[in-house]
Design a protein around this motif. Structure first.
Motif, short mmCIF file in Angstrom:
data_model
loop_
_atom_site.label_atom_id
_atom_site.label_comp_id
_atom_site.label_asym_id
_atom_site.label_seq_id
_atom_site.Cartn_x
_atom_site.Cartn_y
_atom_site.Cartn_z
N ALA A 35 1.10 6.61 -6.79
CA ALA A 35 -0.06 7.43 -7.17
C ALA A 35 0.25 8.92 -7.03
O ALA A 35 -0.15 9.72 -7.88
CB ALA A 35 -1.27 7.06 -6.33
N LEU A 36 0.97 9.28 -5.98
CA LEU A 36 1.35 10.68 -5.82
C LEU A 36 2.31 11.12 -6.93
O LEU A 36 2.21 12.25 -7.44
CB LEU A 36 1.98 10.90 -4.44
N ALA B 100 -4.35 -3.62 -2.48
CA ALA B 100 -3.02 -3.10 -2.78
C ALA B 100 -2.60 -3.46 -4.20
O ALA B 100 -2.00 -2.64 -4.91
CB ALA B 100 -2.01 -3.63 -1.78
N LEU C 166 0.83 -1.21 0.00
CA LEU C 166 0.00 0.00 0.00
C LEU C 166 0.86 1.26 0.00
O LEU C 166 0.54 2.24 -0.68
CB LEU C 166 -0.94 0.00 1.20
N ILE C 167 1.95 1.25 0.75
CA ILE C 167 2.85 2.41 0.77
C ILE C 167 3.43 2.66 -0.62
O ILE C 167 3.43 3.79 -1.10
CB ILE C 167 3.95 2.22 1.82
N LEU D 24 -4.60 -1.21 -6.65
CA LEU D 24 -4.09 0.16 -6.65
C LEU D 24 -2.82 0.26 -7.47
O LEU D 24 -2.69 1.14 -8.33
CB LEU D 24 -3.83 0.63 -5.21
N SER D 25 -1.89 -0.63 -7.25
CA SER D 25 -0.63 -0.59 -7.98
C SER D 25 -0.83 -0.87 -9.47
O SER D 25 -0.18 -0.27 -10.31
CB SER D 25 0.36 -1.60 -7.39
N GLY E 162 2.16 1.71 -3.47
CA GLY E 162 1.06 2.13 -4.34
C GLY E 162 0.69 3.58 -4.16
O GLY E 162 0.46 4.31 -5.12
N ILE E 163 0.65 4.03 -2.91
CA ILE E 163 0.30 5.43 -2.64
C ILE E 163 1.41 6.37 -3.11
O ILE E 163 1.13 7.42 -3.71
CB ILE E 163 0.00 5.62 -1.14
N LEU E 164 2.67 6.00 -2.89
CA LEU E 164 3.77 6.82 -3.39
C LEU E 164 3.76 6.90 -4.91
O LEU E 164 4.01 7.97 -5.49
CB LEU E 164 5.10 6.28 -2.89
#
Length: 73
Positions: free
Chosen positions: A13-14, A51, A6-7, A54-55, A9-11
């Motif tokens: 996405a940003l 996760a 998740l980390i 998202l990725s 994936g969020i990085l």
């Protein structure tokens, strides 16, 4: 593994948000695709669907942006 995926994936996405701006498409090669692929790998290992999804979405959008901008032929 789930939290790590998740980390990443969020990085990614940003980074994708910045990479969608004109003249910043090169960021997709450096800051979006590698973390998105790592997020996919860790998500698959942890068998976490959120996760992994998202990725995968981030990687597909980054690849689409690169194709539209001429970065991937």
């Amino acid at each position: 593994m789930r939290v790590l995926s998740l980390i990443f994936g969020i990085l990614a996405a940003l980074g994708l948000i910045l990479g969608l701006l004109p003249l910043l498409g090169w960021l997709n090669w450096v800051f979006v695709l590698p973390p998105a692929v790592l997020g996919l790998v860790f998500g698959a290992l942890s068998r976490d669907r959120t996760a992994t999804t998202l990725s995968a979405v981030v990687a597909i959008l980054a690849a689409l942006r690169l194709m539209l901008g001429g970065g991937v032929i």
